[in-house]
Scaffold this active site. Structure first.
Site, PDB file in Angstrom:
ATOM      1  N   GLY A 112       0.813  -1.210   0.000  1.00  0.00           N
ATOM      2  CA  GLY A 112       0.000   0.000   0.000  1.00  0.00           C
ATOM      3  C   GLY A 112       0.845   1.258   0.000  1.00  0.00           C
ATOM      4  O   GLY A 112       0.421   2.300   0.515  1.00  0.00           O
ATOM      5  N   ASN A 166       1.482   3.321  -2.246  1.00  0.00           N
ATOM      6  CA  ASN A 166       1.125   4.327  -3.246  1.00  0.00           C
ATOM      7  C   ASN A 166       0.247   5.440  -2.693  1.00  0.00           C
ATOM      8  O   ASN A 166       0.009   6.433  -3.373  1.00  0.00           O
ATOM      9  CB  ASN A 166       0.387   3.668  -4.413  1.00  0.00           C
ATOM     10  N   GLY A 223      -1.740   7.348   1.187  1.00  0.00           N
ATOM     11  CA  GLY A 223      -1.947   7.392   2.625  1.00  0.00           C
ATOM     12  C   GLY A 223      -0.663   7.262   3.424  1.00  0.00           C
ATOM     13  O   GLY A 223       0.402   7.738   3.023  1.00  0.00           O
ATOM     14  N   GLY A 267       1.105   4.650   3.923  1.00  0.00           N
ATOM     15  CA  GLY A 267       2.098   3.850   3.208  1.00  0.00           C
ATOM     16  C   GLY A 267       2.961   4.683   2.287  1.00  0.00           C
ATOM     17  O   GLY A 267       4.164   4.437   2.157  1.00  0.00           O
ATOM     18  N   SER A 303      -3.560  -0.901  14.330  1.00  0.00           N
ATOM     19  CA  SER A 303      -4.410   0.257  14.584  1.00  0.00           C
ATOM     20  C   SER A 303      -4.739   0.314  16.064  1.00  0.00           C
ATOM     21  O   SER A 303      -4.966  -0.722  16.695  1.00  0.00           O
ATOM     22  CB  SER A 303      -5.697   0.163  13.772  1.00  0.00           C
ATOM     23  N   TYR A 318     -13.462  -4.224  10.815  1.00  0.00           N
ATOM     24  CA  TYR A 318     -12.143  -3.657  10.506  1.00  0.00           C
ATOM     25  C   TYR A 318     -11.223  -3.751  11.723  1.00  0.00           C
ATOM     26  O   TYR A 318     -10.063  -4.209  11.618  1.00  0.00           O
ATOM     27  CB  TYR A 318     -12.279  -2.206  10.067  1.00  0.00           C
TER      28      TYR A 318
END
Length: 316
Positions: A27, A29, A31, A33, A156, A181
């Site tokens: 990830g 690409n 946020g 990340g 998280s 989540y």
């Protein structure tokens, strides 16, 4: 669990050099990340962005290269929701060793209905937990080939507020998106701690570290066009929240430290200093469900069954 004493001072703006090392950021690409990848690229390492969309990966690569002179950044296609594709993604890296993988990519659905992958797994659990678990298995030989390979799991802080139901790991009953989540992130973090225990028991040189980014808002995140565009109005709206939260550039700091800091040890948890939601990265105690070794061991067995892969077997 590792001691809470004595990590060396750490300057988030002056990172140690890492020329010759290879890092994969899932990830990478967008946020958090993206900022993990950008900061790691600034150390001189080769950074691979693992993501599904080649166009977005190229935009992120161009943005990093525009900000980091001589950045070594490339992309490998990675779809964590498709377990059958992960071996090919690992092979496509074309590396003889991998010094660290940052398991950062994730899916957060805001509302029903419950969605499944083509393998029949709940989408968030599949992407956030199962996909990373299987990917680590396929990457294991590359991580073992590094002098001290690291698996860095981005969890998280919401995981601390839920419990895991081993009889309903994929939320088939009473599906609530935000809870599903958080449970997927709890599973991911528990597996990160269990991975380190199993690596130690196997005598492996690789280690596993768990991090969490705290509270990160787009409105507090620096612009990186075209990856991230921020308007003046958005910046003003985010100012009050800046007293408690932070942008995604700062939210990347725990994962970056977990990759680079030589004082980091396996089995540790790193997060933001101020109330666990903002500030420089510090070592945190592992408590509550995260410290439940029996639960983690049972989750590991269930996950290996669902993915058809036990990563430890491939570190040998």
């Amino acid at each position: 669990m590792a001691s809470l004493r004595g990590p060396a001072p750490w300057d988030v703006r002056r990172l140690p050099r890492a020329e010759g090392k290879n890092f994969l950021v899932t990830g990478g690409n967008a946020g958090i990340g993206y900022f993990v990848a950008e900061q790691l690229a600034g150390t001189g390492a080769t950074v691979v962005l693992g993501c599904r969309d080649g166009g977005r990966a190229e935009a992120a690569r161009a943005s990093i290269r525009a900000r980091v002179a001589g950045a070594r950044v490339r992309h490998v296609r990675l779809d964590l929701a498709d377990l059958s594709s992960l071996r090919a993604s690992a092979d496509a890296l074309g590396l003889d060793r991998l010094d660290a993988v940052v398991c950062n990519a994730g899916v957060l659905l805001d509302e029903p209905p419950r969605r499944e992958t083509r393998d029949g797994n709940e989408l968030m659990f599949a992407t956030n937990h199962l996909g990373h678990f299987a990917l680590i298995g396929w990457l294991a030989p590359l991580l073992a080939a590094a002098p001290a390979g690291r698996v860095v799991t981005t969890g998280s802080f919401t995981a601390k507020s839920v419990s895991l139901d081993l009889d309903d790991l994929q939320s088939a009953r009473d599906y609530r998106p935000k809870r599903a989540y958080s449970r997927s992130k709890l599973a991911q973090m528990l597996a990160g701690f269990e991975l380190d225990r199993r690596l130690r028991a196997a005598g492996a040189t690789a280690l596993s570290v768990v991090t969490h980014p705290g509270g990160a808002l787009d409105s507090l995140t620096p612009a990186r066009p075209p990856v991230r565009v921020r308007t003046g109005a958005e910046r003003l709206r985010g100012l009050p929240a800046g007293l408690l939260l932070q942008g995604k550039e700062a939210a990347a700091w725990p994962a970056v430290r977990a990759v680079l800091d030589p004082s980091v040890r396996g089995g540790q948890l790193w997060g933001p200093r101020i109330l666990g939601i903002r500030g420089r990265p510090v070592l945190e105690p592992v408590r509550g469900h995260l410290a439940d070794t029996a639960l983690a061991a049972r989750l590991w067995v269930a996950t290996a069954r669902l993915t058809g892969l036990d990563p430890i077997a491939r570190f040998g």
